[in-house]
Design a protein around this motif. Structure first.
Motif, mmCIF file in Angstrom:
data_model
loop_
_atom_site.group_PDB
_atom_site.id
_atom_site.type_symbol
_atom_site.label_atom_id
_atom_site.label_comp_id
_atom_site.label_asym_id
_atom_site.label_seq_id
_atom_site.Cartn_x
_atom_site.Cartn_y
_atom_site.Cartn_z
ATOM 1 N N TYR A 44 38.798 41.152 37.220
ATOM 2 C CA TYR A 44 38.395 42.538 37.006
ATOM 3 C C TYR A 44 38.081 43.221 38.337
ATOM 4 N N SER A 86 33.330 45.504 30.598
ATOM 5 C CA SER A 86 34.167 45.555 29.400
ATOM 6 C C SER A 86 34.121 46.964 28.827
ATOM 7 N N ASP A 133 32.284 41.983 36.068
ATOM 8 C CA ASP A 133 33.203 42.357 35.002
ATOM 9 C C ASP A 133 32.555 43.451 34.165
ATOM 10 N N PHE A 136 43.911 47.360 32.056
ATOM 11 C CA PHE A 136 43.522 46.109 32.717
ATOM 12 C C PHE A 136 44.410 44.962 32.246
ATOM 13 N N TRP A 184 41.181 44.043 40.183
ATOM 14 C CA TRP A 184 41.795 45.239 39.607
ATOM 15 C C TRP A 184 41.060 46.495 40.076
ATOM 16 N N GLU A 185 39.724 46.453 40.078
ATOM 17 C CA GLU A 185 38.945 47.584 40.588
ATOM 18 C C GLU A 185 39.309 47.878 42.045
#
Length: 174
Positions: free
Chosen positions: A82, A30, A28, A38, A85-86
């Motif tokens: 995360y 941030s 992850d 996101f 999503w990447e």
């Protein structure tokens, strides 16, 4: 220790001659500029890639000069939201010219040792490192520039090993 900003690190792309390699070890990130896109994606929206435009432009310029930009993402499976999503945004990176591979942690060689307390790093032309530093909440603090030959050599060897073990994006299915 002095840290440079992400913008200063990105300017290193103007000076390398052959290859830039990024090792990502976190599940992850941030990054404030990504929070909105996101969160929108988490809530069922489409992938908003507007935050990626400066990066895509940088990679297009870099690869147009004949340089290679590679990345290995070491990930825990099942992948975090995360990382999922990447994964969804990776085709945009690849269209710009980046070569991205994935390496599930359970496939790492047993005797592997990550330098810099397992921090992410960029390696430029096998001679210069930009080691990422993050705060306790995972936010980017900046990058430490390292050019000590022994550290660079360790990262070159690790890059070569991980690159051969990692799965090309088109073949990886989280």
């Amino acid at each position: 220790m002095q840290l440079i900003s992400s913008a200063e690190r990105n300017r290193l792309f103007e000076h390398f001659q052959r290859d830039a390699f990024h090792l990502e070890l976190r599940d992850d990130y941030s990054v404030p500029g990504e929070n909105g896109p996101f969160r929108s994606w988490l809530e069922g929206g489409d992938v908003d890639s507007s935050y990626l435009k400066p990066w895509i432009h940088l990679i297009q310029q870099t690869t147009a000069r004949g340089m290679t930009v590679r990345r290995v993402r070491v990930v825990t499976e099942p992948v975090s939201p995360y990382i999922r999503w990447e994964y969804e945004t990776t085709p945009l990176n690849e269209e710009a010219g980046e070569d991205i591979r994935w390496l599930p942690r359970h496939l790492l060689p047993a005797d592997i040792t990550f330098p810099f307390k397992a921090k992410d790093w960029w390696l430029y032309d096998d001679r210069l490192l930009a080691v990422g530093h993050f705060d306790a909440d995972g936010r980017v603090l900046g990058s430490e520039i390292v050019d000590a030959p022994d550290h660079v050599a360790q990262c070159v060897a690790l890059r070569d090993l991980l690159w051969t073990c990692a799965i090309p994006h088109a073949e990886y299915k989280p």
